[in-house]
Scaffold this motif. Structure first.
Motif, PDB file in Angstrom:
ATOM      1  N   ALA A   1       5.389   5.744   9.243  1.00 12.94           N
ATOM      2  CA  ALA A   1       5.005   5.023   8.031  1.00 12.94           C
ATOM      3  C   ALA A   1       6.055   5.199   6.932  1.00 12.94           C
TER       4      ALA A   1
ATOM      5  N   GLY B   1      -4.221   0.481   6.064  1.00 10.66           N
ATOM      6  CA  GLY B   1      -3.588   0.506   7.373  1.00 10.66           C
ATOM      7  C   GLY B   1      -4.451   1.099   8.463  1.00 10.66           C
TER       8      GLY B   1
ATOM      9  N   HIS C   1       8.887   2.946   7.705  1.00  8.22           N
ATOM     10  CA  HIS C   1       8.525   1.567   7.390  1.00  8.22           C
ATOM     11  C   HIS C   1       8.644   1.301   5.890  1.00  8.22           C
TER      12      HIS C   1
ATOM     13  N   THR D   1       3.631   1.076  13.267  1.00 13.17           N
ATOM     14  CA  THR D   1       2.854   1.940  12.380  1.00 13.17           C
ATOM     15  C   THR D   1       1.375   1.614  12.459  1.00 13.17           C
TER      16      THR D   1
ATOM     17  N   VAL E   1      -0.882   4.865  11.767  1.00 13.67           N
ATOM     18  CA  VAL E   1      -0.147   5.292  10.575  1.00 13.67           C
ATOM     19  C   VAL E   1       0.302   6.762  10.658  1.00 13.67           C
TER      20      VAL E   1
ATOM     21  N   LEU F   1       1.816   9.625   1.498  1.00  9.45           N
ATOM     22  CA  LEU F   1       1.370   9.699   2.890  1.00  9.45           C
ATOM     23  C   LEU F   1       0.853  11.095   3.243  1.00  9.45           C
TER      24      LEU F   1
END
Length: 434
Positions: free
Chosen positions: A387, A290, A390, A377, A382, A95
């Motif tokens: 995120a 996403g 999640h 999210t 995001v 991420l």
């Protein structure tokens, strides 16, 4: 007849060879058998040829005790926890777009990070030669590079810790004789999977370091290799956790009714669906899917977007089209929540132990929490903390699904000592011993 046979038998028992193989009686706690003999052995005497070979070869206990099983179970529980940490840390690394900051791989050499300005400059110059810096981070400073480098470094060092946590105790337990034959095979498979996981991680990183002259897309790792890397980590986690729970949690003696059989099968299917949903998240992360449609429940202005089948052949869309990948992840998530809800209400119709009911209720609560985290999210474009939460929630949901499966597992049928004695009667009665 007994008077006729007794003197020859007693003379035969005086033979040194036969005394080696068929000694005086041994207690069950020592030999592990159910031969029905109760008189203890003298030192140096063995009841079977296999025990003679065992004592001559190793001098270790042939079967693990309950205490040893608990120790092995706790060890595997710690192992599964370290794998969970690696999965969560790997998700944060992805991420924060830190996974391509370390451009080479050395098992021992890279364990020492740069310690002075000159070493940091050399590491930064190596990074500048690859596509991610040239296309995406061409204005990055050294301080920003240090952050993403330490993120990837932490993930790699944690992976080495996972390997040590598996391999070193496994060697110790093997040497002590605390592992049964079946457990030895399972432990070997787990340790092999740990080593394979490390190699697969570098194979994944290499896909993001390759020059692609015909592509103007943001440099990223292959979503196929990312899914393989995550999938193998989840398999390792599930296998370790399942084995640990099987060793630590006592089995419930549930009546084998048709309702229980259907509930058990449904729990297996639900756990498989949760696993598949988590795996599909790797394709969402790998393609940044996403960020395509940030609305719910519709995707944009329609329920089914028009660009689902942009690529040709059609099968490519399932794995390479960001719109289709997000659509599939939505469908799998909704189906998983529906299956967990149905599983919970099915479990309410059957008398189950309290611990099993707690597992079913926890699974239901986590399923709806995870769905809420996923929707949030998506709607908030995001953000990294949400995120990451999640992604961690998917692992928690899979954990509780495995716990419920373990609670519902079938109790294996065991042969009673009386039946064993009837099938394998002792060669000589106790009163016939000299």
């Amino acid at each position: 007849m007994q008077r006729l046979l007794s003197p020859p038998l007693k003379a035969l028992m005086g033979s040194p060879c036969l005394r080696l193989l068929v000694p005086r009686a041994a207690p069950r706690a020592q030999c592990g058998c159910s031969c029905g003999i109760s008189r203890p052995l003298r030192p140096g005497q063995y009841s079977t040829v296999s025990e003679v070979a065992l004592q001559a070869g190793r001098g270790t206990v042939s079967l693990p005790s309950k205490a040893a099983e608990r120790v092995v179970g706790r060890w595997l529980l710690v192992c599964s926890g370290t794998v969970a940490g690696a999965v969560i840390l790997g998700g944060v690394t992805r991420l924060t777009e830190s996974g391509l900051s370390m451009v080479d791989w050395h098992l021992i050499k890279e364990m020492k990070p740069p310690t002075n300005q000159e070493e940091w400059e050399a590491e930064f110059q190596k990074y500048q030669q690859f596509p991610e810096f040239k296309i995406l981070n061409h204005d990055m400073t050294l301080a920003e590079f240090k952050f993403i480098w330490y993120m990837e470094y932490s993930h790699r060092m944690w992976g080495r810790l996972v390997g040590l946590v598996y391999i070193l105790p496994a060697a110790y337990f093997w040497r002590k004789g605390w592992l049964s034959r079946a457990m030895k095979g399972r432990v070997l498979a787990l340790c092999g999977l740990v080593c394979f996981q490390g190699l697969l991680g570098w194979y994944m990183v290499k896909s993001g370091l390759e020059e692609k002259p015909d592509s103007h897309d943001i440099p990223r790792v292959s979503q196929y290799r990312l899914a393989a890397h995550l999938g193998s980590a989840l398999v390792l986690y599930c296998a370790s956790l399942w084995t640990s729970l099987s060793l630590l949690l006592p089995q419930h003696k549930l009546p084998e009714t048709r309702q229980l059989l259907w509930l058990r099968r449904f729990a297996h299917g639900t756990a498989g669906l949760v696993f598949l949903t988590a795996l599909s998240g790797a394709f969402v992360a790998g393609l940044d899917a996403g960020l395509v449609y940030n609305s719910f429940p519709k995707m944009g202005e329609s329920w089914i977007p028009e660009d689902l089948f942009t690529f040709s052949p059609i099968l490519r869309n399932v794995f390479e089209n960001p719109t289709m990948v997000q659509f599939d992840h939505r469908i799998l998530g909704i189906t998983s929540v529906t299956a967990v809800t149905a599983l919970y209400f099915l479990s309410r119709r059957i008398p189950l132990p309290r611990r099993t009911k707690v597992a079913a209720a926890t699974l239901l609560a986590l399923a709806y929490t995870q769905a809420g985290l996923g929707i949030s999210t998506l709607l908030m474009y995001v953000p990294t903390p949400l995120a990451a939460t999640h992604q961690s929630g998917s692992l928690a949901l899979l954990t509780v699904a495995l716990w419920l499966m373990n609670e519902l597992r079938r109790v294996p049928k065991k042969i009673s000592p009386e039946l064993t004695s009837a099938v394998n009667p002792p060669l000589f009665a106790e009163e016939d011993w000299p």
